[in-house]
Design an enzyme around this catalytic site. Structure first.
Site, mmCIF file in Angstrom:
data_model
loop_
_atom_site.group_PDB
_atom_site.id
_atom_site.type_symbol
_atom_site.label_atom_id
_atom_site.label_comp_id
_atom_site.label_asym_id
_atom_site.label_seq_id
_atom_site.Cartn_x
_atom_site.Cartn_y
_atom_site.Cartn_z
ATOM 1 N N ASP A 1 0.837 -1.195 0.000
ATOM 2 C CA ASP A 1 0.000 0.000 0.000
ATOM 3 C C ASP A 1 0.874 1.247 0.000
ATOM 4 O O ASP A 1 2.006 1.233 0.493
ATOM 5 C CB ASP A 1 -0.896 0.026 1.239
ATOM 6 C CG ASP A 1 -1.926 -1.093 1.247
ATOM 7 O OD1 ASP A 1 -2.179 -1.667 0.178
ATOM 8 O OD2 ASP A 1 -2.466 -1.376 2.338
ATOM 9 N N LYS A 2 0.330 2.325 -0.518
ATOM 10 C CA LYS A 2 1.067 3.591 -0.572
ATOM 11 C C LYS A 2 1.684 3.944 0.774
ATOM 12 O O LYS A 2 2.847 4.339 0.857
ATOM 13 C CB LYS A 2 0.131 4.712 -1.027
ATOM 14 C CG LYS A 2 0.763 6.098 -0.987
ATOM 15 C CD LYS A 2 -0.243 7.182 -1.358
ATOM 16 C CE LYS A 2 0.375 8.564 -1.237
ATOM 17 N NZ LYS A 2 -0.597 9.639 -1.560
#
Length: 332
Positions: A144-145
């Protein structure tokens, strides 16, 4: 100077008579994936006995002369960008990086640039052989970012195929290992446990995942490494290690929230635990605010090298903002 079209001619061995042409080529052309070969077939780049074949299911006969044309790798449509990367390991087949929180892996809606892929296109300029016929890095897994930690990326089509198979197996029968460090609210009843709960898109919010009957299998193993208490001696938070047996979107975040112990700093799956912050000291609240994202770090990655008979193993220390939070939680 333009690259020349590569041409390969081969005879179908007796053992492959009656087999599909895409399977035969995948077994004889070692450096190309079956998906890439299927694309070439559909594009009219394969002939049998001088006749163009456009159907991957076409059955060949023993002794057939198959001719394959491989056009040069096309430049990536994405633009290289000089974004700094922390390189942990690099060779001709792959690159391992420690991704910082805040860096998106792949361009998408709302993030057309400034991603890990853009950075890798710049860093690996001239050393990518083409993944699926396009000069680009091969993403075989994602973070995930706002999750930090170790990622491996393929630099060749053959490496991409080999690594993809390892990640599809999730280490069940192979050498792949992935370990995550997470800081969660409260403390699980058991020091070790397994969360086996299927995941699917949330019916209320398609941008979120949720535990749902009929969803895709999802299994997370965890172990509590340390527990931190509030001033009354009650469990406030814990540092745990997670190991994945599957690799679903947001898996760790959803699973931990599902058992009532979401990640600190997770605004999507841990919003209902904001009241816990009242039990924190001022230093702890400042450390949590300084974190600015979910407290999740991919600290361990082990895999079999795609072209050498060896296991690569990498570990990454907690980044500064997570270490500061642990230090604050440890205060007495």
């Amino acid at each position: 100077m333009a690259q020349d079209v590569e041409e390969i001619s081969l005879r179908v061995p007796d053992s492959r008579s009656g087999d599909r042409i895409d399977r035969v080529l995948a077994g004889l052309v070692a450096d190309m994936s079956r998906a890439r070969l299927q694309t070439l077939i559909r594009d009219g780049q394969v002939s049998v006995g001088g006749r163009t074949i456009v159907e991957p299911r076409y059955r060949v006969n023993a002794g057939d002369l198959v001719h394959l044309r491989i056009p040069p790798t096309q430049p990536a449509i994405l633009q290289p960008e000089p974004i700094a990367l922390e390189i942990v390991h690099e060779d001709a087949d792959l690159i391992v990086i420690s991704k910082p929180a805040g860096l998106t892996v792949h361009p998408g809606a709302g993030t057309p640039s400034g991603t890990l892929v853009n950075a890798l296109l710049h860093h690996c300029a001239g050393s990518l052989s083409g993944i699926g016929g396009i000069e680009r890095p091969g993403i075989v897994h994602r973070l995930d970012k706002d999750t930090s930690g170790l990622m491996v990326v393929a630099k060749t089509d053959a490496a991409h195929r080999h690594l993809s198979a390892q990640f599809a197996d999730h280490g069940r029968t192979g050498d792949l290992e992935r370990g995550y460090l997470a800081i969660i609210w409260g403390a699980p009843e058991r020091r070790r446990g397994t969360i086996d709960a299927p995941l699917a898109r949330s019916p209320q919010n398609p941008e979120k995942m949720a535990v749902r009957r009929g969803g895709r299998e999802a299994i997370t193993h965890f172990e509590v490494l340390d527990t931190y208490s509030d001033p009354e001696g009650r469990p406030l938070a814990s540092l745990i290690e997670c190991r994945l047996e599957t690799g679903r979107t947001h898996q760790i975040r959803v699973h931990l929230a599902h058992i009532g112990h979401p990640l600190l700093g997770d605004p999507v799956y841990g919003g209902g635990f904001r009241s816990k912050e009242r039990l924190m000291s001022e230093r702890q609240r400042q450390a949590l605010a300084g974190l600015g994202r979910q407290a999740l770090h991919a600290y361990l990655l082990a895999l079999r090298h795609p072209s050498r008979d060896e296991i690569l193993r990498f570990e990454s220390d907690l980044p500064g903002e997570m270490r500061s939070l642990v230090d604050a939680l440890t205060e007495t």
